[in-house]
Design a protein around this motif. Structure first.
Motif, PDB file in Angstrom:
ATOM      1  N   ASN A 333       0.706  -1.252   0.026  1.00 45.28           N
ATOM      2  CA  ASN A 333      -0.206  -0.003   0.039  1.00 45.28           C
ATOM      3  C   ASN A 333       0.719   1.244   0.164  1.00 45.28           C
ATOM      4  OD1 ASN A 333      -2.635  -0.995  -0.061  1.00 45.28           O
ATOM      5  ND2 ASN A 333      -2.272  -1.724   1.895  1.00 45.28           N
ATOM      6  N   ILE A 334       1.878   1.353  -0.482  1.00 49.09           N
ATOM      7  CA  ILE A 334       3.009   2.654  -0.561  1.00 49.09           C
ATOM      8  C   ILE A 334       1.923   3.547  -1.844  1.00 49.09           C
ATOM      9  CG2 ILE A 334       4.965   3.768  -1.484  1.00 49.09           C
ATOM     10  CD1 ILE A 334       6.202   1.002  -0.184  1.00 49.09           C
ATOM     11  N   TYR A 335       1.514   2.623  -2.989  1.00 50.30           N
ATOM     12  CA  TYR A 335       0.914   3.276  -3.842  1.00 50.30           C
ATOM     13  C   TYR A 335      -0.539   2.770  -4.100  1.00 50.30           C
ATOM     14  CZ  TYR A 335       5.188   5.285  -5.135  1.00 50.30           C
ATOM     15  OH  TYR A 335       6.733   5.770  -5.233  1.00 50.30           O
TER      16      TYR A 335
ATOM     17  N   ARG B 101      -2.178   6.279   1.478  1.00 48.34           N
ATOM     18  CA  ARG B 101      -2.386   5.022   1.206  1.00 48.34           C
ATOM     19  C   ARG B 101      -1.973   4.020   2.529  1.00 48.34           C
ATOM     20  NH1 ARG B 101      -6.212   2.259  -0.652  1.00 48.34           N
ATOM     21  NH2 ARG B 101      -5.392   0.202  -1.650  1.00 48.34           N
ATOM     22  N   PHE B 140      10.439  10.918  -1.482  1.00 45.23           N
ATOM     23  CA  PHE B 140       9.532  10.469  -0.834  1.00 45.23           C
ATOM     24  C   PHE B 140       8.582   9.397  -1.360  1.00 45.23           C
ATOM     25  CE2 PHE B 140      10.581  14.612   0.858  1.00 45.23           C
ATOM     26  CZ  PHE B 140      10.254  14.224   2.381  1.00 45.23           C
ATOM     27  N   PRO B 141       8.780   8.023  -0.692  1.00 48.23           N
ATOM     28  CA  PRO B 141       7.903   6.957  -0.804  1.00 48.23           C
ATOM     29  C   PRO B 141       6.467   7.497  -1.105  1.00 48.23           C
ATOM     30  CG  PRO B 141       9.242   6.320   0.654  1.00 48.23           C
ATOM     31  CD  PRO B 141       9.365   7.541   0.748  1.00 48.23           C
ATOM     32  N   GLY B 142       5.850   7.093  -1.996  1.00 48.42           N
ATOM     33  CA  GLY B 142       4.370   7.363  -2.365  1.00 48.42           C
ATOM     34  C   GLY B 142       3.917   8.182  -3.309  1.00 48.42           C
ATOM     35  N   LEU B 143       4.930   9.014  -3.858  1.00 49.22           N
ATOM     36  CA  LEU B 143       4.809   9.861  -5.059  1.00 49.22           C
ATOM     37  C   LEU B 143       5.398   9.201  -6.160  1.00 49.22           C
ATOM     38  CD1 LEU B 143       6.114  13.376  -3.447  1.00 49.22           C
ATOM     39  CD2 LEU B 143       3.628  12.553  -3.782  1.00 49.22           C
ATOM     40  N   THR B 144       4.812   9.881  -7.385  1.00 48.38           N
ATOM     41  CA  THR B 144       5.429   9.387  -8.674  1.00 48.38           C
ATOM     42  C   THR B 144       6.036  10.800  -9.123  1.00 48.38           C
ATOM     43  OG1 THR B 144       4.460   7.355  -9.244  1.00 48.38           O
ATOM     44  CG2 THR B 144       4.867   8.782 -11.092  1.00 48.38           C
ATOM     45  N   HIS B 166      -2.734   7.327  -7.287  1.00 55.18           N
ATOM     46  CA  HIS B 166      -1.841   8.026  -6.099  1.00 55.18           C
ATOM     47  C   HIS B 166      -1.295   9.287  -6.889  1.00 55.18           C
ATOM     48  CE1 HIS B 166       0.964   5.856  -8.845  1.00 55.18           C
ATOM     49  NE2 HIS B 166       1.684   6.598  -8.530  1.00 55.18           N
ATOM     50  N   ARG B 239      10.948   8.781 -10.140  1.00 52.54           N
ATOM     51  CA  ARG B 239      10.496   7.838  -9.226  1.00 52.54           C
ATOM     52  C   ARG B 239       9.175   7.329  -9.772  1.00 52.54           C
ATOM     53  NH1 ARG B 239       9.903   5.733  -3.795  1.00 52.54           N
ATOM     54  NH2 ARG B 239      11.422   7.023  -2.796  1.00 52.54           N
TER      55      ARG B 239
END
Lengths: 335, 343
Positions: A333-335, B101, B140-144, B166, B239
């Motif tokens: 669930n990181i993305y 998330r 930062f993890p969670g971003l593209t 996301h 990323r």
């Protein structure tokens, strides 16, 4: 504009059920927090926790005026709001124990709670984020022509953040159905309001200058909060423009952790000051109103409390026995 | 295939995505002006006047507002006409959006927000209108984090962003807006984490981002005339990063230059140098070179600005050095800016 909401008369028999329902909810929130705080001392809940003991009437009164489909956001002291909006003690306790069954599966901890099934969207630890996110949900409701309301709970220190003013300005400009609930407990960690905001500064007064409707309520009186919240909700549903509800209240325990400040030798506030507010306890006040109205007797209320405490203890023990998250799922669930 | 300008490709992607999904709305300062963010939002503003609307100067709260709207099923696209204003959004973006998330255990749904940030350069725009904070954000993890360098990528990456679940940030270099290239008329999303091999070669690899891709192409063309073969890799997203494309190229050429639109220290060029040092060290025939902005804030005065930005000739000389040849003045290959101000 909707007519002004009349105060709830506790003596009127048609209101007795409301009194008892509110009281039951106050007890559930209060005793969940007390039991969790006690358990917290055993060092098995490894998540910095900001207990909301003393401030329950704001969460309970406001949430009683909302529909399940309305949404709420909260800040770091979020347990009261999570529970009052309908979150379960069991899933909260499991989150504090870091268990897979926690409301955020042990990834969030005390300050990052969620339960979409009851409309509690999220809490976050950074001041102003709850307000921003609630404003955004209200924007979504406006764009989607939905009749729902978004609510943000936050403390007085948020009025020192820039996002506070950006949100008020935007919500007023766009006429967004958002209810801002400021729990003014007079302290930001250990800093009193007097050293944070200019003398005589009035948060609601500043808010009103944006053209946002403001209402003030006695935050330790659940009936007063419910009355104010009903008025706010009626206004929001008909006018669709933001309302700011400021409730004066007080936190009993230390900023973060399960102890009273005096137990740890802190001097930023006196034991007498805390005791003075404990005399204005929202649970005592609610109980007194019920007894005065004859809505229930002492024995019934005592039993209500012990029954609730038993359920809470069982929930906490069940949560404690639940499994840890699997480290193999660290990257889920990181993305 | 049709040729479109970069800005037209962005515009087309926006309109097509909005036709396909009515939950998309576009906001940010000046998005519905006739000038429409250098022409990239005007078509959408005309076609969807209710879903493309101006925004007050409130970059701080708006990143959180976007999160709250996305949590309720909307797809906000927020545009920063100057990427430098993104710094004001870092709280809600980095503490809330990109962790949403994960930190609610997947139980609070998705927050599909898209942020377009336009990066300025030149004509004296100075220290606070010329930055590209892609590296700190990619941390930062969670971003593209996407950096489209060509019109087709501008369209394809934006289409992916607008159908993603996301937060996605796209850095669009202002100097690219009038660049032309072939663009598919159909909606063809480009997946994140898939590099583009811009040019194949066997002597030196240049990994280049954003505007530096076209600078690298100019350098490579000049060097080809001298018998030096340059391979150019555009990672397109930093990323996720297409490590394999970079490593495979370095294994082939043994020499690496990383050309980026921001500074070296803790930047993307350093990241790629680290990657290659860790995973392809034995293939290197020469030290890795980083080509980035001079290590100072962007100056305004013309000769200072000239000295601040690396360009095609900088890259060409770096290649000569890496291949053991003498450097020389190659300023004749550098693009002369035809831009007439003001910005």
């Amino acid at each position: 504009m909707p007519p002004k909401t009349q105060p709830i008369d506790p003596l009127a028999s048609e209101n007795h059920e409301t009194l008892l329902r509110l009281h039951e909810e106050l007890l559930r929130v209060r005793h969940a927090e007390l039991a969790l705080a006690e358990r917290y001392k055993q060092q098995e809940m490894r998540t910095p926790t900001h207990f909301g003991v003393g401030q329950e009437a704001v969460a309970v009164g406001v949430c009683a005026a909302l529909e399940k489909t309305d949404v709420a956001y909260s800040h770091h002291r979020s347990h009261n709001h999570f529970l009052a909006k309908g979150g379960s003690v069991y899933r909260l306790a499991a989150e504090l124990f870091g268990r897979e069954t926690g409301c955020s599966r042990g990834r969030g901890g005390s300050v990052h709670l969620t339960d979409l099934s009851c409309g509690f969207v999220a809490s976050s630890a950074i001041l102003g984020e709850a307000m921003s996110a609630a404003t955004g949900s209200a924007l979504a409701f406006r764009l989607g022509n939905e009749k729902r309301i978004a609510t943000a709970f936050f403390g007085d220190a948020v009025a020192e953040e820039g996002a506070f003013y950006e949100c008020l300005s935007y919500a007023a400009l766009k006429k967004l159905p958002v209810l801002y609930v400021c729990e003014n407990n007079g302290y930001a960690t250990e800093s009193p309001l007097s050293i944070r905001q200019p003398a005589g500064a009035d948060i609601s007064g500043r808010v009103a200058s944006f053209g946002v409707r403001t209402i003030k309520a006695e935050g330790n009186d659940v009936l007063a909060v419910l009355t104010a919240a009903r008025e706010a909700v009626a206004y929001l549903r008909t006018e669709g423009t933001p309302v700011f509800l400021e409730c004066a209240t007080y936190r009993w325990l230390e900023h973060v952790g399960p102890f009273y400040d005096h137990e740890l030798g802190r001097t930023y506030r006196t034991e007498q000051e805390v005791a003075g507010w404990q005399d204005k306890c929202p649970v005592i006040k609610s109980r007194a109103a019920i007894l005065e109205a004859g809505a229930a007797d002492e024995a019934t209320l005592d039993k209500m409390q012990t029954d609730i405490q038993a359920v809470i203890q069982a929930d906490i023990e069940k949560a404690y026995g639940d499994p840890w998250p699997d480290p193999q799922q660290l990257f889920d669930n990181i993305y | 295939m049709r040729v479109l300008k970069y800005k037209e490709a962005i515009s087309e992607a926006t309109v097509q995505a909005m036709e396909a999904d009515e939950s998309i709305f576009v906001t940010g300062h000046a998005v519905d002006y006739p000038s429409g963010i250098f022409g990239s939002t005007s078509a959408a503003a005309e076609k969807f006047p209710d879903r493309v609307f101006d925004c007050p100067s409130m970059e701080n709260a708006f990143a959180g507002i976007a999160v709250g709207a996305a949590a309720m099923g909307q797809r906000p696209m927020f545009v920063y006409p100057r990427a430098d204003f993104m710094f004001l959004s870092f709280d809600n973006l980095l503490n809330l959006a990109c962790k949403w998330r994960y930190m609610y255990g997947g139980n609070a749904g998705h927050v599909p927000i898209v942020l377009r940030a336009v990066v300025g350069k030149g004509w004296g725009q100075g220290a606070t209108h010329s930055q590209s904070p892609h590296a700190p954000l990619a941390h930062f993890p969670g971003l593209t984090v996407a950096m489209p360098a060509a019109p087709a990528d501008a369209k394809g990456l934006l289409l992916s962003a607008l159908t993603s679940n996301h937060p996605v940030i796209l850095f669009e270099h202002r100097s690219l807006f009038d660049h032309e290239g072939e663009v598919d008329e159909a909606m063809e999303p480009i997946p994140f984490g898939k590099a583009r091999i811009v040019r194949e070669g066997h002597d030196v690899t240049i990994v280049a981002t954003s505007l530096m891709v076209s600078e690298a192409v100019t350098a490579a063309e000049e060097l080809a005339g001298r018998g030096i073969s340059v391979e150019i890799i555009d990672p397109r997203t930093i990323r996720p990063l297409d490590e394999a494309a970079i490593l495979n190229s370095v294994k082939k050429t043994g020499r690496l230059i990383v050309a980026d639109t921001s500074w070296e220290l803790c930047g993307f060029s350093s990241e790629v140098a680290g990657l290659v040092a860790e995973k392809a060290f034995k293939h290197l025939k020469a030290p890795v070179r980083r080509i980035a902005l001079a290590d100072c804030p962007a100056p305004v005065s013309m000769p200072l600005e000239e000295a601040f930005y690396p360009k095609a000739s900088t890259l060409a000389n770096a290649v000569l050095e890496l291949t053991g040849q003498n450097t020389e003045n190659m300023s004749h290959i550098d693009e002369v800016s035809l831009f007439k101000g003001p910005y």
